[in-house]
Structure formats: C-alpha cells, structure tokens
Design a protein around this motif. Structure first.
Motif, PDB file in Angstrom:
ATOM      1  N   ARG A 167      40.025 -60.631 -18.813  1.00 32.59           N
ATOM      2  CA  ARG A 167      38.815 -59.791 -18.872  1.00 32.59           C
ATOM      3  C   ARG A 167      38.770 -59.142 -20.249  1.00 32.59           C
ATOM      4  N   HIS A 168      37.692 -59.425 -20.975  1.00 27.20           N
ATOM      5  CA  HIS A 168      37.536 -58.877 -22.317  1.00 27.20           C
ATOM      6  C   HIS A 168      36.889 -57.489 -22.227  1.00 27.20           C
ATOM      7  N   ARG A 169      36.921 -56.762 -23.356  1.00 27.25           N
ATOM      8  CA  ARG A 169      36.413 -55.389 -23.305  1.00 27.25           C
ATOM      9  C   ARG A 169      34.900 -55.337 -23.071  1.00 27.25           C
ATOM     10  N   ASP A 209      43.021 -61.253 -29.498  1.00 29.75           N
ATOM     11  CA  ASP A 209      42.198 -60.434 -28.611  1.00 29.75           C
ATOM     12  C   ASP A 209      42.093 -61.133 -27.246  1.00 29.75           C
ATOM     13  N   THR A 210      41.580 -60.400 -26.254  1.00 28.60           N
ATOM     14  CA  THR A 210      41.512 -60.969 -24.904  1.00 28.60           C
ATOM     15  C   THR A 210      40.395 -62.000 -24.752  1.00 28.60           C
ATOM     16  N   ASP A 211      39.619 -62.221 -25.814  1.00 27.79           N
ATOM     17  CA  ASP A 211      38.688 -63.356 -25.805  1.00 27.79           C
ATOM     18  C   ASP A 211      39.215 -64.505 -26.657  1.00 27.79           C
ATOM     19  N   GLY A 212      40.454 -64.375 -27.139  1.00 28.63           N
ATOM     20  CA  GLY A 212      41.088 -65.449 -27.898  1.00 28.63           C
ATOM     21  C   GLY A 212      41.057 -65.265 -29.407  1.00 28.63           C
ATOM     22  N   THR A 213      40.235 -64.354 -29.900  1.00 23.10           N
ATOM     23  CA  THR A 213      40.089 -64.188 -31.352  1.00 23.10           C
ATOM     24  C   THR A 213      41.392 -63.681 -31.977  1.00 23.10           C
ATOM     25  N   VAL A 214      41.804 -64.299 -33.068  1.00 26.68           N
ATOM     26  CA  VAL A 214      43.035 -63.842 -33.715  1.00 26.68           C
ATOM     27  C   VAL A 214      42.779 -62.480 -34.363  1.00 26.68           C
ATOM     28  N   LEU A 215      43.714 -61.543 -34.129  1.00 24.19           N
ATOM     29  CA  LEU A 215      43.561 -60.194 -34.684  1.00 24.19           C
ATOM     30  C   LEU A 215      44.538 -59.952 -35.830  1.00 24.19           C
ATOM     31  N   THR A 216      45.775 -60.393 -35.632  1.00 22.88           N
ATOM     32  CA  THR A 216      46.811 -60.117 -36.625  1.00 22.88           C
ATOM     33  C   THR A 216      47.666 -61.355 -36.852  1.00 22.88           C
ATOM     34  N   ILE A 217      47.873 -61.677 -38.129  1.00 20.14           N
ATOM     35  CA  ILE A 217      48.840 -62.708 -38.498  1.00 20.14           C
ATOM     36  C   ILE A 217      49.859 -62.038 -39.416  1.00 20.14           C
ATOM     37  N   PRO A 218      51.133 -61.952 -39.022  1.00 25.48           N
ATOM     38  CA  PRO A 218      52.111 -61.299 -39.892  1.00 25.48           C
ATOM     39  C   PRO A 218      52.149 -61.962 -41.275  1.00 25.48           C
ATOM     40  N   ARG A 219      52.150 -61.095 -42.308  1.00 29.03           N
ATOM     41  CA  ARG A 219      52.184 -61.562 -43.703  1.00 29.03           C
ATOM     42  C   ARG A 219      51.127 -62.651 -43.938  1.00 29.03           C
ATOM     43  N   ASP A 220      49.887 -62.293 -43.627  1.00 33.13           N
ATOM     44  CA  ASP A 220      48.847 -63.330 -43.612  1.00 33.13           C
ATOM     45  C   ASP A 220      48.445 -63.812 -44.999  1.00 33.13           C
ATOM     46  N   GLU A 221      48.954 -63.137 -46.054  1.00 28.44           N
ATOM     47  CA  GLU A 221      48.599 -63.626 -47.394  1.00 28.44           C
ATOM     48  C   GLU A 221      49.117 -65.051 -47.610  1.00 28.44           C
ATOM     49  N   HIS A 262      48.597 -56.836 -17.800  1.00 29.26           N
ATOM     50  CA  HIS A 262      47.567 -56.098 -18.532  1.00 29.26           C
ATOM     51  C   HIS A 262      48.032 -55.959 -19.967  1.00 29.26           C
ATOM     52  N   VAL A 263      47.175 -56.247 -20.905  1.00 33.47           N
ATOM     53  CA  VAL A 263      47.543 -56.153 -22.325  1.00 33.47           C
ATOM     54  C   VAL A 263      46.403 -55.490 -23.101  1.00 33.47           C
ATOM     55  N   LYS A 264      46.787 -54.913 -24.222  1.00 33.25           N
ATOM     56  CA  LYS A 264      45.757 -54.495 -25.183  1.00 33.25           C
ATOM     57  C   LYS A 264      45.278 -55.744 -25.899  1.00 33.25           C
ATOM     58  N   ALA A 265      46.248 -56.587 -26.223  1.00 33.66           N
ATOM     59  CA  ALA A 265      45.977 -57.879 -26.870  1.00 33.66           C
ATOM     60  C   ALA A 265      47.175 -58.766 -26.558  1.00 33.66           C
ATOM     61  N   PHE A 266      46.984 -60.079 -26.675  1.00 34.96           N
ATOM     62  CA  PHE A 266      48.100 -61.006 -26.441  1.00 34.96           C
ATOM     63  C   PHE A 266      48.925 -61.124 -27.711  1.00 34.96           C
ATOM     64  N   ARG A 267      50.224 -60.856 -27.625  1.00 37.04           N
ATOM     65  CA  ARG A 267      51.102 -60.997 -28.793  1.00 37.04           C
ATOM     66  C   ARG A 267      52.089 -62.114 -28.513  1.00 37.04           C
ATOM     67  N   CYS A 268      52.081 -63.132 -29.352  1.00 34.33           N
ATOM     68  CA  CYS A 268      52.958 -64.272 -29.123  1.00 34.33           C
ATOM     69  C   CYS A 268      54.418 -63.851 -29.334  1.00 34.33           C
ATOM     70  N   CYS A 269      55.282 -64.357 -28.470  1.00 35.71           N
ATOM     71  CA  CYS A 269      56.686 -63.940 -28.495  1.00 35.71           C
ATOM     72  C   CYS A 269      57.450 -64.530 -29.679  1.00 35.71           C
ATOM     73  N   TYR A 270      56.861 -65.519 -30.364  1.00 36.35           N
ATOM     74  CA  TYR A 270      57.663 -66.251 -31.343  1.00 36.35           C
ATOM     75  C   TYR A 270      57.544 -65.652 -32.756  1.00 36.35           C
ATOM     76  N   HIS A 271      56.324 -65.658 -33.340  1.00 43.65           N
ATOM     77  CA  HIS A 271      56.171 -65.109 -34.697  1.00 43.65           C
ATOM     78  C   HIS A 271      55.229 -63.916 -34.734  1.00 43.65           C
ATOM     79  N   ALA A 311      39.922 -54.929 -14.800  1.00 48.81           N
ATOM     80  CA  ALA A 311      39.725 -54.062 -15.973  1.00 48.81           C
ATOM     81  C   ALA A 311      39.911 -54.857 -17.263  1.00 48.81           C
ATOM     82  N   PRO A 312      39.228 -54.453 -18.332  1.00 55.53           N
ATOM     83  CA  PRO A 312      39.451 -55.115 -19.619  1.00 55.53           C
ATOM     84  C   PRO A 312      40.934 -55.113 -19.983  1.00 55.53           C
ATOM     85  N   GLY A 313      41.436 -56.251 -20.418  1.00 55.08           N
ATOM     86  CA  GLY A 313      42.861 -56.364 -20.747  1.00 55.08           C
ATOM     87  C   GLY A 313      43.673 -56.976 -19.613  1.00 55.08           C
ATOM     88  N   ASP A 314      43.091 -57.062 -18.413  1.00 49.94           N
ATOM     89  CA  ASP A 314      43.793 -57.702 -17.294  1.00 49.94           C
ATOM     90  C   ASP A 314      43.776 -59.212 -17.495  1.00 49.94           C
TER      91      ASP A 314
END
Ligand code: FES
Ligand SMILES: [Fe+2]
Length: 440
Positions: free
Chosen positions: A70-72, A111-123, A97-106, A52-55
C-alpha cells in the motif's frame, strides 16, 4: 523453452478426455507457469491485508515472488520481489510494515510503489544506465494489477481482458460474498491455513465442482457425522444441531441433490455449483445477522442475497470461494506434483462475530490439514498422482453428460450437477492459454 509445439499440446485434450501427462510432465508444468499462470489474472491477496500505507504482503504468481504493498497515496501495487540492483529478494517475510523497502545486500532503498529513493554512493552510477530517475533502477511492477471489491489480482501479461470482463459469470459469486456483509465489504479475518498437497494443482481445482465424489470420498467424515446426528441428536430439530454437524452432513447428500444443485461454466475456465440450492442451504440462520442485513438492504434484497448459495466457485486457475460461509482457498503451485492450498477466513464487516466463528469452524473442519473432510480429498489426489504414473491407460475421463449442457441468458453453460462440464470448461481455457486457441 521446450520442444512441445502447439500441435503436440493440442493433441493432449480431446472433447471428452485429457492426456495423463498434463498432471505428471514437468515440462508441461513449466509451460503452464509461463503461459497460463503468466497470462491469466492471478489472485495475489486482499486489500484488507495492507490497510495502511507502508503495509506489505508477500505473495506469488506461479513461481514469481511478488509484493502487494500500500503506497502513501492509498493505491495498492504489486511489485516483483526483486531488488533492482543485483536481484536480491527484497522482502523475506510474509508481511510487514515499512517506511520504504531497504535491500539487505547493498542498502538500496525503494518507495512502496517501487521507485528507487536511495542508492548508496550514487555518484558511481552517474552516466550509467542505472542511476536514480531511470525506471530500470526501480523495483519493477507486475504489468497489470486490478482490484475487485477488495480482491487484488495481477497479471504478468501486459495485454488481455480487464479483470471485470475476465471474471464474467464468476463476478456474481464475489458480489454475493461481499453483499452478505451489511456494509457490503469483507476483510481477511485470519492468517491462512496452508496445506501442502503432493499432487498437481489441477487436481484440486477440478475437484471443487466434481459432484460425483463427495458421497463416496467423504463417507468416513460426513457419513459418520450424519450417523452421530441420528443417534445422539435424534430428537433435535435440524436447525438446532451443532453447527459442525450441519456443515459436515451435506457432503454425503445423494446424487439427486448434487444433480439439482447444477453446475455452471463461464468463460476463461471459471465455474460454480448451486445457485438457488447449495450445500449451505440448510444451515440454521443467525437471527441478529439476518435482521442486520434486512436493515441494510431491505427485506426483498436481503432475502435474495441469503438465498443465493453458490458452492465452490472456481476463478480459474488460482482463486476459489464459498460465498455462503465466507471462505476462500488459494492455489499456489510449486511443482508438477506439489501444490500449496491456502485457506482464508473472511469477516463480513458489520456482521455479528458468530458469523466469523462459523467460517473459522468451517475452515478448521473442512479445509485445514488437520480437518475431517479435506484429507479425504487429499488421499484421492495422492492416489491420482500415483495412478496417473501407472501404465494401462493414457487418458483421464471427462465424458459425463457430454453435450448435454444448455446456454444460459448470460451465455454461460449450465448442466446437471454431476456433469463433467466444469472439467471440459477448464481444459478449453487451458488450451486457450497454452496454445493461443480462441478465448473460451
Ligand atoms: S542487490 Fe539489492 S542493493 Fe544490491
Ligand atoms: Fe471433496
């Protein structure tokens, strides 16, 4: 990375023998990881492990940790298991299974295809080389990923033959394995049995088409099974013997049997034994299964599929399969003298569960670390690793039936089963990857 030039490496392999250091030298091992495991198609996993997508499933290409996800959109990707920020390993467990991969550090999210979705305080990254939209901020994909009938392979090299071309003559083994399913598809039926070997990875891969060892090394396991069969089941027809006895017995077949099986060597180091005669030829049939196959393919094709019994196909260097018992073993080298062998059971979709149970029994009895047959080989590998560090002879033989092979219509090489052809063939491929010598 080392002082070994091509001339040095070329001198390690002769037509009929190989220098012992290819099994014992840590520098050569590191070069193998970079040049051989870094170029060849390496088996990562089966797409049924990520239905399934997210696996995702965490795997490895030599020393490189990778994630099969597996991407969506349904596509399977193989990503380096490394956060794009400061490099933390992205997933630490083997599957999930994940909605997206979230790194444990920062907390960067991908996304499950590797694309960055969120960077905390990305400014804080604006105007730098590491902002959203910049490919460097993504989890990097392994350069090439391809799937053949559910088996996912990846290559760390951007260029090279496509997977189908590279599989060559070994492709028909994967086909036969899958065609044994009435639906033409297989899926992973179990988590792997992992068996740590204290030997170089090549000892395992070379052993699989070494037909001079079973009747000797497996006398204690297979020979005993035969003896018990003669005593305890003397009035029982061969096809009515317990399946365990049917499986164990053929390992101590005589030299003539293995010679008749024959060995075939294909391009890129792949090889297999058998074809029309194999270790599994005398297994009793499972009636409903055979009927299901006939219903699916017609009598002629079904008989053809069942009559093909290739034993131990080696897809050099990482993937090995036994078509007729639906089992695969995967090679994971850890160090010059440490190798993990993963043993997986496959389910033939649409086949009775008894077929899967046979495969489980086989893997428990033959391939697992607590089995009867595998430890015979393990002991031999252990002694090889020790013996090859002992002086007295720098060379390992692969003389047997040298030059006595013939070419098949497909351009592969075929020889009597106890030939060392598959060894010589593997070292031709080894030299190709290690020095850039012409493709084998
Ligand atoms: S290392 Fe992954 S978010 Fe910083
Ligand atoms: Fe063996």
């Amino acid at each position: 990375m080392s002082s070994y030039d091509d001339r040095y490496i070329t001198a390690l392999v002769e037509p009929d023998r190989v220098h012992r250091s290819v099994y014992t030298d840590p520098t050569l091992f590191a070069l193998e990881m970079e040049r051989l495991w870094g170029q060849a198609w390496i088996y990562v996993g089966h797409d049924s492990q990520v239905p399934a997508p997210g696996d995702y499933y965490a795997s490895a290409i030599g020393p490189q940790s990778v994630i099969m996800s597996r991407h969506r959109d349904g596509n399977v990707h193989v990503l380096f298991n490394r956060c794009a920020h400061k490099g933390a390993q992205l997933v630490g467990d083997s599957r999930g299974h994940v909605k997206a991969f979230r790194c444990c550090y920062h907390g960067w999210v991908f996304d499950t295809d590797g694309t960055v979705l969120t960077i905390p305080r990305d400014e804080g990254y604006e105007g730098t080389g590491l902002c959203k939209g910049n490919p460097l901020a993504n989890v990097q994909r392994v350069p090439r990923t391809e799937c053949y009938r559910g088996f996912v392979f990846a290559s760390l090299a951007a260029d090279g033959p496509d997977l189908r071309t590279w599989l060559g003559g070994a492709k028909a083994s994967i086909d036969n394995l899958c065609d044994r399913s009435p639906e033409g598809e297989v899926e992973i039926a179990s988590g792997p049995l992992r068996y740590l070997h204290d030997c170089n990875w090549k000892m395992f891969v070379e052993n699989l088409n070494d037909a001079m060892h079973p009747m000797v090394a497996h006398a204690s396991s297979s020979g005993t099974a035969r003896q018990i069969a003669r005593q305890a089941f003397k009035d029982v027809a061969p096809e009515d013997l317990p399946f365990e006895v049917q499986m164990l017995g053929p390992f101590t077949s005589d030299y003539k049997f293995f010679d008749q099986m024959g060995v075939t060597a294909c391009a890129y180091g792949h090889s297999y034994m058998g074809g029309t005669l194999g270790m599994e030829s005398s297994y009793s049939s499972v009636g409903p299964y055979e009927q299901g196959l006939i219903d699916a393919y017609g009598e002629t094709r079904a008989r053809e599929i069942l009559a093909t019994v290739r034993h131990n196909t080696v897809v050099y260097p990482s993937f090995t399969l036994k078509c007729a018992i639906q089992a695969i073993r995967v090679v994971r080298p850890l160090a010059v003298d440490r190798t993990v062998i993963e043993s997986w059971v496959l389910r033939l979709k649409g086949a009775p569960e008894e077929i899967t149970r046979r495969s489980i029994t086989y893997c428990n009895l033959i391939n697992s670390s607590a089995n009867l047959v595998g430890p015979d080989d393990y002991e031999a590998y252990h002694r090889l690793q020790l013996g090859l560090q002992t002086d007295g002879n720098d060379w390992v033989s692969m003389h047997r039936y040298l030059g006595r092979e013939s070419t098949t219509d497909d351009g592969d090489l075929r020889a009597i089963g106890t030939s060392d052809l598959s060894f010589r063939n593997q070292y031709r491929a080894w030299m190709h990857y290690m020095t850039g010598a012409a493709a084998p």
